[in-house]
Motif scaffolding. Structure first.
Motif: not given
Ligand code: KIV
Ligand code: ZN
Length: 384
Positions: A4-7, A40-43, A256-258, A241-246
């Motif tokens: 897991r990669v935390y966002i 998202v994991d952290v704001i 790796l997942t988010t 965000l959208e670029e890394v996640v996709m």
């Protein structure tokens, strides 16, 4: 098994620093709730010491949002840290994000001090914050230009002082992807207590490399990535965000997942763009108006034969309704036939050739031919 990669989303802090993008507390709460839905994991909700408005926003977001960790920024100054802790008092899970410059440029020209004094201040700030909250992230500002050996010493010192997360920002967007990846690798190989904290990456986009650098850091073992929606942020912006996640979602082989629900990406992007009065460039990856639009004849023909020919992800995966075939003078017969059929007009080859000639005449005058134009064209052809 995938990791897991935390966002860590900083749209409401680094993103909101952009001139003209400021939001009221109420607006920030709306965006924060959408970020929670997005997964998202952290704001990072603000920098409480910077203004009463930022303080109040962190308080209200802490009350309104329950799932993600709420993070407040501070300098490595006890007074700042007190204010950040106070603003987080309603957070179910609160994190203080404190830090100081780590490059010689910052040490000399911003703090007018020495490396030794920086380490002392970093240790003091981390320990002080850890007495107030359990979760303390330390940022080594301008790590992108910092001396590697010193950076590793600083990271080791703040982990020893209690940092749960250590952020290695490329504050000025200076690094090249290999260089940034090597920095992260060096930290993993040379910081003896590195396994006691999460290494986080935070890249700016001054050379258009923020996403590439972030992915490079992730591949070297960083497990938190700091991003903003639509890549907004200081100067050329932050990693989007959208670029890394996709990128992680499309490249399953990385393992790796988010926690992001990618189907909420487009609606979130639209909300942020509208509320922050920050238009999205048409060719922006994933969320731009043209991200799923095909306009040249060769591409349209290939796409209509099989979408995989020209699309690496399904628009539905990011919450976009459908791909677009834009009809212009560059379009071919296949695209015209397809669109005409959707509108209820079916043509054999000879008729299609004639309609296509008429279509080109219209397309040469108008830049883009829409459905209304096509219906008129079909009616005119039928009446001829
Ligand atoms: O870019 C940066 O270094 C920052 C820190 C305050 C985390 O935004
Ligand atoms: Zn930043």
């Amino acid at each position: 098994m995938s990791q897991r990669v935390y966002i860590f989303d900083t749209t409401l802090r680094d993103g909101e620093q952009v001139p003209g993008c400021q939001l009221t507390t109420e607006e920030k709460v709306v965006v924060a709730k959408q970020l929670e839905l997005l997964g998202v994991d952290v704001i990072e909700a603000g920098f409480p010491l910077s203004s009463p408005g930022d303080f109040q926003s962190v308080v209200e977001i802490s009350k309104a949002v329950r799932e993600p960790t709420i993070c407040a920024l501070s300098r490595a100054v006890r007074g700042d840290i007190d204010v950040a802790a106070d603003a987080l008092k309603f957070a179910r899970r609160g994190r203080i994000h404190t830090g100081i410059g780590s490059s010689d440029i910052h040490i000399q020209h911003k703090f007018n001090t020495t490396r030794e004094k920086i380490i002392e201040r970093a240790i003091d700030a981390t320990k002080y914050a850890r007495n107030l909250v359990d979760d303390v992230e330390f940022y080594c500002e301008d790590a992108g230009r910092a001396d590697l050996v010193f950076l590793a010493q600083l990271v080791e010192a703040v982990i020893k002082a209690g940092a749960t997360v250590v952020n290695i920002p490329d504050t000025t967007g200076y690094c090249l992807p290999e260089e940034y990846g090597e920095k992260i690798r060096y930290i993993f190989e040379n910081v003896t207590n590195v396994h006691k904290a999460t290494i986080s990456i935070h890249c700016h986009n001054d050379l258009g490399l923020a996403t590439a650098n972030s992915l490079s850091g992730i591949r070297e073992g960083a497990r938190q990535v700091e991003v903003t929606m639509n890549g907004i942020g200081e100067r050329a912006g932050n990693t989007s965000l959208e670029e890394v996640v996709m990128a992680l979602q499309v490249h399953k082989e990385l393992g790796l997942t988010t926690g992001i629900d990618s189907t909420k990406i487009y609606p979130t992007s639209q909300l942020v763009s509208k509320m922050m009065r920050m238009p999205i460039q048409a060719n922006k990856a994933i969320v731009g108006r043209n991200a799923f639009a095909h306009s040249s004849g060769i591409h349209q023909d290939g796409f209509l034969k099989h979408s995989l020919n020209y699309e690496i992800m399904n628009p539905h995966d990011v919450g976009v309704d459908k791909s677009d075939i834009l009809l212009t003078a560059r379009s071919g017969r296949h695209a015209l036939k397809h669109r005409m059929e959707l509108l209820g007009f079916n043509y054999e080859q000879d008729a299609l050739n004639e309609v296509y000639d008429r279509f080109l005449a219209v397309a040469d005058v108008k830049k883009e031919v829409n459905d209304k134009d096509l219906v008129e064209l079909a009616q005119a052809y039928a009446a001829a």
